[in-house]
Write a protein that holds these residues in place. Structure first.
Motif: not given
Length: 191
Positions: A38, A114, A118, A122-123, A146
């Motif tokens: 991420w 990711v 985000t 959700a991540a 997602e």
């Protein structure tokens, strides 16, 4: 008074932040992904050094990275990482939500990327799903799932907010809030 802007400050600040990674534990189960990453931004030149440094101990020295250019505004050919150069390539055939890492000595790893924008919840869901050993879900499938889950959660929150905004009023079949006197009587004669 004169103000001087330091244009290198965001990259310097970004270098101090830890890489946000979720890696699949070492098992004999081979899956579609080896984890998730991420990043904080869509700037590969700022993000890749932190990623390569975080993976050097568990996976070894990363020498090449490939991405799909649709998710990255600029794809540099090389990125400086700890006094050496990391080669970056791009392929439009590659899943846009995946990053491939290569090492001469250790092999290849595929990570779900990711998106930086985000939401944290959700991540967290995406990073957990990508790190399941032996999972057959691809990066694209995880992102699609997602998106559907996110829509469902947003819809539920909106329905609850609407309910609360109406004071918990019942709705008629025509979508109009019903007054208490319009409700049918129960078996004991009370509304």
């Amino acid at each position: 008074m004169t103000t001087t802007l330091d244009r290198t400050a965001p990259r310097d600040l970004a270098a101090e932040l830890p890489a946000r990674l979720s890696l699949t534990p070492k098992t004999t189960l081979a899956g579609q992904l080896d984890g998730a990453w991420w990043p904080y931004s869509r700037d590969l030149e700022a993000e890749l050094p932190r990623l390569a440094a975080a993976l050097e101990i568990p996976w070894g020295r990363i020498t090449r990275v490939t991405v799909n250019p649709t998710r990255w505004p600029v794809v540099p050919h090389t990125v400086a990482v700890g006094g050496r150069m990391l080669h970056v390539g791009w392929f439009t055939e590659q899943d846009p939500d995946k990053l491939i890492l290569l090492s001469y000595t250790v092999g290849r790893w595929d990570l779900l990327v990711v998106p930086p924008e985000t939401a944290p919840a959700a991540a967290a869901r995406l990073m957990s799903a990508a790190a399941i050993p032996g999972s057959v879900l691809t990066a694209g499938v995880l992102m699609s799932n997602e998106a559907v889950m996110g829509r469902g959660i947003r819809d539920a929150v909106l329905r609850e907010a609407t309910w609360e905004g109406e004071g918990g009023a019942c709705m008629s079949p025509f979508g109009v809030p019903m007054r208490r006197r319009a409700l049918p009587l129960s078996g004991n004669g009370r509304r």
